[in-house]
Design a protein around this motif. Structure first.
Motif, PDB file in Angstrom:
ATOM      1  N   UNK A  26       0.812  -1.205   0.000  1.00  0.00           N
ATOM      2  CA  UNK A  26       0.000   0.000   0.000  1.00  0.00           C
ATOM      3  C   UNK A  26       0.853   1.267   0.000  1.00  0.00           C
ATOM      4  N   UNK A  27       2.101   1.143   0.341  1.00  0.00           N
ATOM      5  CA  UNK A  27       2.991   2.315   0.377  1.00  0.00           C
ATOM      6  C   UNK A  27       3.729   2.514  -0.948  1.00  0.00           C
ATOM      7  N   UNK A  28       3.506   1.619  -1.896  1.00  0.00           N
ATOM      8  CA  UNK A  28       4.266   1.707  -3.146  1.00  0.00           C
ATOM      9  C   UNK A  28       4.077   3.066  -3.791  1.00  0.00           C
ATOM     10  N   UNK A  76      -3.717  -7.753   9.151  1.00  0.00           N
ATOM     11  CA  UNK A  76      -2.633  -6.781   9.127  1.00  0.00           C
ATOM     12  C   UNK A  76      -1.395  -7.376   8.457  1.00  0.00           C
ATOM     13  N   UNK A  77      -1.189  -8.650   8.708  1.00  0.00           N
ATOM     14  CA  UNK A  77      -0.050  -9.314   8.079  1.00  0.00           C
ATOM     15  C   UNK A  77      -0.146  -9.228   6.553  1.00  0.00           C
ATOM     16  N   UNK A  78      -1.306  -9.563   6.004  1.00  0.00           N
ATOM     17  CA  UNK A  78      -1.426  -9.544   4.537  1.00  0.00           C
ATOM     18  C   UNK A  78      -1.358  -8.115   4.001  1.00  0.00           C
ATOM     19  N   UNK A  79      -1.911  -7.190   4.752  1.00  0.00           N
ATOM     20  CA  UNK A  79      -1.843  -5.797   4.314  1.00  0.00           C
ATOM     21  C   UNK A  79      -0.391  -5.321   4.292  1.00  0.00           C
ATOM     22  N   UNK A  80       0.362  -5.708   5.311  1.00  0.00           N
ATOM     23  CA  UNK A  80       1.761  -5.293   5.345  1.00  0.00           C
ATOM     24  C   UNK A  80       2.590  -6.010   4.294  1.00  0.00           C
ATOM     25  N   UNK A  81       2.213  -7.227   3.972  1.00  0.00           N
ATOM     26  CA  UNK A  81       3.066  -8.037   3.106  1.00  0.00           C
ATOM     27  C   UNK A  81       2.640  -8.025   1.642  1.00  0.00           C
ATOM     28  N   UNK A  82       1.516  -7.393   1.333  1.00  0.00           N
ATOM     29  CA  UNK A  82       1.109  -7.296  -0.069  1.00  0.00           C
ATOM     30  C   UNK A  82       2.246  -6.671  -0.862  1.00  0.00           C
ATOM     31  N   UNK A  83       2.515  -7.239  -2.012  1.00  0.00           N
ATOM     32  CA  UNK A  83       3.615  -6.681  -2.798  1.00  0.00           C
ATOM     33  C   UNK A  83       3.192  -5.389  -3.457  1.00  0.00           C
ATOM     34  N   UNK A  84       1.882  -5.179  -3.627  1.00  0.00           N
ATOM     35  CA  UNK A  84       1.405  -3.933  -4.201  1.00  0.00           C
ATOM     36  C   UNK A  84       1.121  -4.001  -5.680  1.00  0.00           C
ATOM     37  N   UNK A  85       1.247  -5.175  -6.260  1.00  0.00           N
ATOM     38  CA  UNK A  85       1.069  -5.260  -7.707  1.00  0.00           C
ATOM     39  C   UNK A  85      -0.413  -5.173  -8.105  1.00  0.00           C
ATOM     40  N   UNK A  86      -1.237  -5.978  -7.492  1.00  0.00           N
ATOM     41  CA  UNK A  86      -2.650  -6.010  -7.903  1.00  0.00           C
ATOM     42  C   UNK A  86      -3.460  -4.985  -7.101  1.00  0.00           C
ATOM     43  N   UNK A  87      -4.256  -4.225  -7.797  1.00  0.00           N
ATOM     44  CA  UNK A  87      -5.084  -3.229  -7.119  1.00  0.00           C
ATOM     45  C   UNK A  87      -5.924  -3.847  -5.996  1.00  0.00           C
ATOM     46  N   UNK A 128      -3.578  -4.712  -2.995  1.00  0.00           N
ATOM     47  CA  UNK A 128      -2.878  -3.543  -2.462  1.00  0.00           C
ATOM     48  C   UNK A 128      -3.837  -2.622  -1.701  1.00  0.00           C
ATOM     49  N   UNK A 129      -4.980  -2.359  -2.330  1.00  0.00           N
ATOM     50  CA  UNK A 129      -5.928  -1.427  -1.726  1.00  0.00           C
ATOM     51  C   UNK A 129      -6.852  -2.147  -0.742  1.00  0.00           C
ATOM     52  N   UNK A 130      -7.277  -3.354  -1.137  1.00  0.00           N
ATOM     53  CA  UNK A 130      -8.292  -4.055  -0.341  1.00  0.00           C
ATOM     54  C   UNK A 130      -7.782  -4.501   1.008  1.00  0.00           C
ATOM     55  N   UNK A 131      -6.580  -5.074   1.056  1.00  0.00           N
ATOM     56  CA  UNK A 131      -6.095  -5.570   2.351  1.00  0.00           C
ATOM     57  C   UNK A 131      -5.900  -4.407   3.320  1.00  0.00           C
ATOM     58  N   UNK A 132      -5.399  -3.266   2.798  1.00  0.00           N
ATOM     59  CA  UNK A 132      -5.186  -2.112   3.679  1.00  0.00           C
ATOM     60  C   UNK A 132      -6.527  -1.573   4.190  1.00  0.00           C
ATOM     61  N   UNK A 169      -7.891  -1.320   8.059  1.00  0.00           N
ATOM     62  CA  UNK A 169      -8.372  -0.071   8.652  1.00  0.00           C
ATOM     63  C   UNK A 169      -9.733  -0.254   9.297  1.00  0.00           C
ATOM     64  N   UNK A 170     -10.605  -0.977   8.624  1.00  0.00           N
ATOM     65  CA  UNK A 170     -11.950  -1.177   9.159  1.00  0.00           C
ATOM     66  C   UNK A 170     -11.879  -1.998  10.446  1.00  0.00           C
ATOM     67  N   UNK A 171     -11.086  -3.075  10.418  1.00  0.00           N
ATOM     68  CA  UNK A 171     -10.976  -3.916  11.616  1.00  0.00           C
ATOM     69  C   UNK A 171     -10.376  -3.126  12.779  1.00  0.00           C
ATOM     70  N   UNK A 172      -9.362  -2.352  12.474  1.00  0.00           N
ATOM     71  CA  UNK A 172      -8.724  -1.562  13.525  1.00  0.00           C
ATOM     72  C   UNK A 172      -9.738  -0.582  14.127  1.00  0.00           C
TER      73      UNK A 172
END
Ligand code: FMN
Ligand code: SF4
Ligand code: FES
Lengths: 827, 466, 208
Positions: A186-188, B352-363, B366-370, B374-377
């Motif tokens: 998400x920070x990319x 949170x693990x998947x959000x942090x570890x997403x490589x960011x390639x697929x929209x 990248x967007x959904x896990x984050x 946020x919603x869970x937090x």
């Protein structure tokens, strides 16, 4: 990847799209096959000229290849037989809605102030496919608002949707991976390395392909709103590639140039020089009125007065007049001037090349290749002289693609390493003066020993490729302004006789130079490459004898044999390589008549200046280096009292009491078709249509013997023990008029430097950045050293027209090669 | 004699009853040395292999039905067969172990590097290739060091490198290591990383590693544990191998059981012969839930696996039934949660693990896990809204459309949806974030609702105060 | 700080030589730079770009993807406390909070004396041994709060000399003596190994 090799009617691949049975081409991507059949699949990351990465996921559609329906990215999926595709199914729609919602959650809602607003695929997709209200109540990602990533491009990372288009372009297409994805998940973000800007000659393409408003160009930012724009398809006249462009204007002012995806030519790419060329057109410094020097300074006058003065200056015997220039004009204007000068006045001292080209007849006698042929998959490209990255940057992109992606092999025979060297199979870096003998050894196949410092190994590698039965294209241009063009002509002769199947692509670089040659703006030829004694209908006369080229004109002027110089959009005082000769010539002549859009150094010395319109303000035709015709369209009106070049020719003829016989561009075209055999088959509506544009027929010169004027092209002996041979060529950014007049480009050139071979740098004990004293006659300058890859020992590379040192001061056109002294500065 | 106790020098490993295929040397405190390896025949299987024809070795492995231990459980022998006849080709060993709950490859690398090196050589030999890269997770300094030492010893002893064991066979095994990125465990991302790039997965098709892998050449990626089996397999033959485990899942697996059990640890367990109940409550294994608490839920195959519940306790540890029951055995990581566990908190931690570890390639990933995080937090922080529960499910549906795999919920007569899920993404990382959300909301929706109701009530009270 | 030292350039050269393409060595080289300086400096990235023949932007692209690389100085001891699910269940978050309180910094922060940095990290593959942490990638298992305090004490007073400064991973590197090397070839031209070719099964006789 899209290939340009003509796809023959291969057997189609049957597939079903939304219930309709259709055929895809062999190897066609689903997203393309659907588009061809009228079904647009939304996308962000896919770009037809780049390899798919499948990362935005917007193009997901439901596909069933026999194992049940699933979602597949249509930009990565080749159509296979009997594939069932549904772009309208509920699951397709749900996926597209979902992806779009996620694309938008972090995207700012600043469309009203965004350059892209109104022409934004994200906005369009959101409108067409979007869910409406955002459910994202969290805080959006924040970054510092637009940051400059280069001198020409700004990046707004909040708007970026990370489609990898700009970064892919930088890496895969331009070969300048200076912008990159940084950080993860998400920070990319896209960014440059700290302190290392995205200074690519092609940076502006990223702005064009950005699917949102994340990348914006400095010249265009905030100048217009897309809905105010009027546009016209046209051709770039910046160099001889003739890239296809769209000219966009707002309120009668050019505001933007975009590349058009022309299959044959530029594949939608442009160099920044082409893209931002319109800035010069808009420059404050443009000439508005005719001017005359009546009292020691140029003053605005009425057209009548200026034309009268011009006619007076030209009312001399043909041999007393020298005409220099003409490459900047349209084909129609070139014809009008040729007819006026050669057909009415009988003048043949006319040269559109400024001593930096190659003998016109040699060039026109070569069997021509198209860009597609030169760049064909699996072909062999021989690069003679030029560095296409500097000289013809958009052609460079096509060649780069050919060697990097399509298996073409490259042999370079250049004075130094080029932008393509890293991909070359044979690198033959020629010392000034050795091009002829090296080509001879290749042509004759005598490659067992080293020749003029080039190793047998490189020669053998090149020779093997040349004999490999793969199609060979020789791309030839003038690689060194300090070496006579005869060496290049000699090389062409050897290559032509050694490899009779080879085709040639001229890399003369000046805008419409090929139009100029074809229209006869060169000594010894009438339009269409016809000899001087050809009778042309409607031409009153033709020159009695062969005239002089630019060098000859200048020498005659010095001797007092020529007293009027007519400059057709040329600035010999800064652009002709031999500075002393041109200065003396200007001092010697009585009259200088300049037809120009700017007050250049040369036109400031004129008695009469006739202001012209530029491309974008006048309509006409362009003949590119393949001899392909394409339209130059007018989009805005020229400033002040400027007139089109052809009109000025007609006006002069009229004032002199003659009549060129046409009063519109289409009348000129009709006459060209009627009178010039190479244009006999041209259908002008095809030129104007949106296609690739037709090639003109080959001229009668093709295949004729090359004139080598019996000169000696063996390697000249160095004159002194401290001299280094000059290699003078051009950089894309220099002090050229059009670049210099563009606000955002005028600062992009570097300072002059002394490029040394590493052996010479070691011998002198200097490193990159150290200063050396460069001496040519009584001219001396202190230049920074730059160690240049591939430069043979004994050469010194100093680019033309950069601030700091003018190598023209060191060039004498009469020497076969030129030398300067390079010494360590005593500090 | 197994001690049925922890082995101190291989922390966490329990030397329990049952056959030992890959952990047999762990009882020795010098199990990582060449000396011990030679004394215990660690290279015997390799020497046997070198005496056979390469295709015979490949056939033997295929015959043994050696299932991959990296997560997907694909038979190694069959994967090897996918390589087109193109050279050069490469072997890449996946030692990137980072799946939450997974702790077994590190033990194998730290405590028996020679067994792994022998497995590498056997595989290279069978596939006719001479360059293997052993990719070890960046954070595993000791594993890297032990492998480096072992490789240096093995090269010196002629067991790897030029003319292995005096034959004409020459194979290099190169130690490579990462730098912290879970996604690099995915095989195509691993290859990108090994090329020096960002570890972003490639799309399969067209980039199936066996055909277009490292440098676009045919490449086999196998897990550390998978290859660790090979020495034993060559030495004892496929028939002996198949006497362990079940028919479809022969052999043993290294399982890490963590969380709320009395004796968490890593056990080598025969596949298919043991149930989850045996594991959690058996004396030989974890000896019950801590403090005598009730079991609330467990993750049967690493953080990416949908959760199981007491309903699933009697399933055997075998890929097929577990898949049909709505989850996967994955990487041999079982995480046990007792009834004191806060389901929302546990869900957030995994998401949170998947959000942090997403490589960011697929929209979507990248967007959904984050967004999910946020919603869970927000819910946990007391700012939940009633619509957030459905929102979570719908974001999940964007990443992984259609019914997501879940376990059956017998008391509510809800049936299992089998594994694997569908995805709008390139790799399964994004969809993995949906596993805990779907599992927890389906089973423990009330916990979410309680938090949200409390938040709404607090907000209302606040409104009245004003 | 800096480009690679002369000695480290030699190490770099050996690492690069083990790969068919130089860029493959990038991650190990970034570790080398981090070992040298404790973090990856901009200069170091530029140097590595030269060594493997890519642009600094490409090096940064790779470097910034991986969480082990820090691009600014951190504490001499980087303490990575796992709070992922297995550890969370047995007190990982509580351990993190204890560490934050004891050292007076938040996760991500560094103590004023430059000794300690704490990070809240994902699963470190010691799941059965939680709560656990790594200090400069050396494990500590099943820590109580007092275990943590003792560790800090030991690191402070130097009695824990088994932990090298941040950046150093394995203490032994792989080294392949030239005469033991099978040989690393280019991905474009390396053929099928001769030993494999000679062991191919006999093609079955036609029409048999
Ligand atoms: C997100 C993700 C992470 C993965 N992590 C690992 C890992 O850490 N170790 C591993 O061996 N396999 C991992 N895999 C599986 C690998 O992609 C690959 O299937 C495996 O290494 C193949 O080896 P095997 O056939 O021997 O199991 C992961 C897969 C995914 C999708
Ligand atoms: S699903 Fe996530 S981790 Fe996997 S490739 Fe896509 S963005 Fe990367
Ligand atoms: S256009 Fe296909 S994934 Fe982006």
């Amino acid at each position: 990847m899209t290939d340009t090799a003509p796809t023959e009617a291969t057997t189609g691949v049957p597939f079903t799209l939304n219930g309709k049975d259709l055929e895809a081409k062999d190897g066609e991507l689903l997203i393309e096959a659907a588009e061809r059949n009228g079904v647009h699949i939304p996308r962000f990351c896919y770009h037809p000229r780049m390899e798919s990465v499948g990362m935005c996921r917007m193009c997901l559609v439901e596909v069933d290849t026999g194992r049940g329906p699933g979602l597949q990215p249509s930009c990565m999926l080749t159509v296979t037989p009997n594939m069932l595709v549904n772009t309208e199914s509920e699951s397709t729609k749900a996926a597209q809605d979902g992806v779009l919602e996620l694309t938008l959650i972090n995207h700012p809602l600043d469309c009203p102030v965004c350059d892209k607003g109104g022409e934004c695929p994200l906005q369009d997709n959101a409108f067409a496919f979007g869910p409406g209200e955002s459910r994202f109540v969290e805080e959006k990602r924040h970054y510092e608002k637009p940051i400059p990533i280069s001198d020409l491009v700004f990046l707004d990372r909040e708007r970026c949707i990370l489609c990898d288009r700009c970064t892919r372009f930088a890496d895969d297409v331009a070969g300048d991976p200076l912008i990159h994805f940084i950080d993860r998940g998400n920070q990319t973000q896209v960014n440059t390395f700290p302190g290392l800007p995205f200074s690519s000659y092609f940076s502006g393409n990223t702005v064009q392909i950005c699917p949102v408003g994340a990348l914006t160009s400095k010249p265009y930012r905030f100048t217009a709103r897309p809905w105010d724009l009027a546009e016209n398809e046209s051709t770039s006249t910046v160099d001889s590639t003739g890239a296809r462009i769209v000219l966009q204007s707002s309120q009668d002012k050019l505001v933007r140039i975009l590349g058009v995806d022309s299959d044959a030519v530029n594949w939608s790419w442009l160099s920044d020089k082409e893209r931002f060329a319109y800035e010069a057109t808009n420059a404050e410094s443009r000439l508005h009125d005719p001017m005359m020097d009546t009292s020691g300074a140029l003053e605005s006058v009425r057209w009548n007065a200026a034309l009268g003065a011009a006619v007076n200056a030209l009312a001399l015997a043909p041999s007393k007049i020298g005409v220099i220039g003409g490459a900047r004009m349209s084909v129609e204007s070139q014809y009008a001037w040729a007819k006026m000068l050669k057909g009415l006045a009988g003048i043949d001292n006319i040269d559109a090349q400024l001593g930096d080209g190659i003998d016109a007849e040699a060039i026109m006698s070569l069997p021509r290749a198209t860009i597609d042929e030169a760049a064909q998959p699996g072909g062999v490209i021989v690069l003679v002289g030029i560095d296409p990255k500097e000289d013809l940057p958009t052609l460079y992109l096509r060649l780069r693609h050919a060697v990097v992606k399509d298996g073409a092999s490259l042999i370079e025979m250049t004075p130094r390493a080029t932008g393509l060297s890293e991909f070359a199979s044979a690198r033959i870096h020629t010392q000034p003066g050795s091009l002829g003998v090296i080509a001879q050894s290749l042509g004759t196949g005598m490659v067992g020993t080293s020749v003029a410092g080039v190793s047998a190994r490189q020669l053998t590698d090149a020779s093997k490729l040349l004999k490999s039965k793969r199609p060979v294209t020789v791309i030839v241009g003038r690689g060194n302004l300090a070496e006579r063009d005869g060496y290049t002509v000699a090389a062409l002769k050897s290559l032509r006789s050694g490899f009779p199947e080879a085709k040639f692509l001229s890399a003369l670089r000046r805008g419409n130079i090929h139009g100029a040659l074809e229209m006869g703006l060169t000594p010894g030829l009438l339009p269409g490459g016809q000899p001087l004694d050809t009778e042309i209908d409607g031409w009153i006369t033709t020159p009695a004898e062969r005239g002089l080229d630019t060098e000859g004109i200048l020498r005659s002027a010095v001797k007092g044999e020529i007293s009027t110089l007519l400059l057709l959009g040329s600035d010999p005082l800064t652009d002709y390589p031999d500075r002393n000769l041109v200065r003396e010539a200007f001092d010697a002549v009585t009259n200088v008549v300049s037809v120009d859009a700017f007050l250049t150094e040369s036109s400031q010395r004129a008695n009469v200046v006739l202001p012209t319109t530029l491309a974008g303000e006048s309509a006409g035709t362009f003949l590119n280096l393949e001899n392909r015709l394409s339209p130059i369209r007018s989009k805005v009106t020229g400033p002040g009292q400027t007139r089109d070049d052809w009109m000025i020719a007609a006006d002069i003829a009229a004032v002199a009491g003659g009549d060129l016989g046409f009063s519109t561009v289409s009348e000129i075209r009709e006459e060209i078709s009627a009178l010039i055999p190479t244009f006999a088959d041209i259908d002008w509506s095809e030129v104007d249509a949106a296609g690739d544009g037709p090639l003109i027929a080959s001229s009668p010169l093709v295949g004729s013997d090359l004139r080598t004027s019996g000169a000696d092209y063996s390697v000249p002996v160095p004159s002194g023990d401290y001299g280094l041979r000059l290699v003078v060529d051009r950089k894309m950014w220099d002090l050229g008029t059009m670049v210099n007049e563009s606000a955002s480009q005028s600062q992009l050139h570097t300072e002059a430097y002394a490029g040394l071979a590493s052996a010479d740098a070691t011998r002198l004990g200097v490193f990159d950045g150290d200063k050396v004293a460069v001496t040519a006659g009584d001219h001396q300058a202190s230049l920074a050293v730059k160690v240049i890859a591939g430069l043979p020992a004994g050469s010194v590379h100093i680019p033309f027209r950069l601030p700091g040192f003018d190598p023209g001061e060191a060039i004498s056109a009469s020497f076969p090669v030129n030398e300067v002294a390079v010494e360590v500065e005593s500090s | 004699m197994p001690t049925n106790a922890y082995v101190p020098h291989a922390q966490g490993y329990v030397d329990n009853e049952g056959p030992k295929v890959v952990s047999s040397r762990f009882i020795h405190d010098d199990s990582h040395t060449l000396e011990r390896a030679l004394a215990t025949d660690a290279y015997e299987g390799m020497k046997i292999a070198l005496g056979m024809a390469p295709h015979e070795v490949a056939a033997l492995v295929k015959d043994a039905v050696l299932l991959g231990r990296g997560g997907a459980g694909f038979p190694a022998g069959i994967k090897w067969g996918f390589m087109p006849p193109v050279w050069p080709r490469y072997l890449v060993v996946n030692g990137d172990e980072s799946e939450p709950g997974t702790y077994k490859d590190r033990l194998l690398m730290e405590n028996d590097p020679h067994q792994l090196i022998a497995g590498c050589v056997i595989t290279c030999y069978a596939l006719g290739l001479n360059q293997c890269f052993l990719y070890v997770r960046g954070e595993m300094a000791l594993a890297q060091e032990r492998i480096a030492v072992a490789l240096n010893e093995a090269y010196e002893a002629g067991l790897v490198g030029k003319n292995i064991n005096g034959t004409d066979v020459s194979i290099d095994v190169v130690l490579h290591w990462g730098a912290g990125a879970y996604i690099v465990g995915e095989e195509t991302a691993l290859i990108e990383s090994l090329e020096g790039n960002r570890g972003m997965p490639r799309l399969k098709p067209p980039f199936f590693p066996a055909a277009k892998g490292l440098y676009m050449k045919p490449t086999i990626v196998n897990n550390v544990e998978t290859l660790a089996n090979l020495g034993w397999l060559l030495q004892n033959g496929p028939e002996s191998y198949k006497t362990y485990g079940s028919e479809t899942s022969p052999g043993t697996r290294m399982l890490a059981i963590s969380g709320h059990v009395n004796r968490p640890g890593v056990y080598e367990v025969e596949q298919g012969k043991v149930t989850f109940r045996d594991l959690f409550y058996g004396d030989n294994y974890c000896q019950g839930i801590r403090d005598g608490n009730e079991l609330k839920a467990f993750i049967p195959g690493g953080g990416s696996a949908p959760w199981f519940f007491p309903d699933q306790l009697d399933l055997p540890l075998e890929a097929r039934p577990v898949g049909a029951a709505g989850s996967m055995l994955g990487s041999g990581a079982i995480v046990v949660m007792d009834d004191t566990t806060d389901a929302v908190k546990a869900t957030l931690r995994l998401v949170r693990f998947y959000a942090r570890e997403s490589c960011g390639k697929c929209t979507p990933c990248r967007e959904g896990t984050a967004w999910e995080e946020k919603v869970l937090q927000r819910i946990l922080d007391g700012h939940g809204r009633p619509q957030d529960i459905d929102l979570l499910l719908e974001i999940g549906n964007n990443i992984s459309p259609g019914p997501y795999p879940v376990a059956s919920f017998d008391s509510q007569s809800l049936e299992a949806i089998p594994f694997p899920p569908k995805q709008t993404t390139i790799c399964p990382l994004g969809p993995s974030s949906v596993a805990p959300i779907t599992s927890a909301i389906r089973r423990f929706r009330h916990e979410f609702e309680e938090k949200i109701e409390a938040a709404v009530a607090a907000r209302n009270a606040g409104d009245q105060d004003d | 700080m800096s480009r690679l030292t002369a000695q480290n350039q030699e190490v770099a050269a050996e690492i690069i030589s083990r790969y068919p393409r130089a860029k493959s060595a990038l991650i190990p080289l970034l570790h080398l730079a981090q070992e040298q300086d404790g973090y990856v400096a901009d200069d170091a990235m530029e140097h590595l770009a030269e060594l493997v023949g890519v642009t600094p932007a490409e090096v940064l692209g790779t470097c910034s993807f991986y969480e082990m690389f820090v691009r600014h100085p951190v504490g001499k001891y980087k303490i990575d406390i796992c709070t992922n699910i297995s550890c969370q269940l047995v007190g990982g978050e509580e351990l993190l909070h204890h560490a934050e309180e004891t050292l007076g910094i938040r996760a991500g922060g560094t103590t004023d004396d430059g000794l300690f940095t704490i990070e809240d990290v994902e699963c470190i593959a010691a799941c059965t041994e939680g709560p656990c942490l790594q200090v400069n990638y050396r494990y500590e298992y099943r820590l109580s709060n007092s275990d943590f305090d003792n560790m800090i004490e030991g690191l402070r007073d130097g009695s824990r000399d088994d932990v090298p400064p941040h950046g150093t991973l394995g203490l032994t590197r792989q080294h392949i003596p030239q005469d033991h090397l099978a040989g690393i070839g280019s991905p474009e031209t390396t053929p099928m190994p001769a030993w494999f070719e000679s062991r191919q099964p006999e093609p079955e006789a036609e029409g048999a």
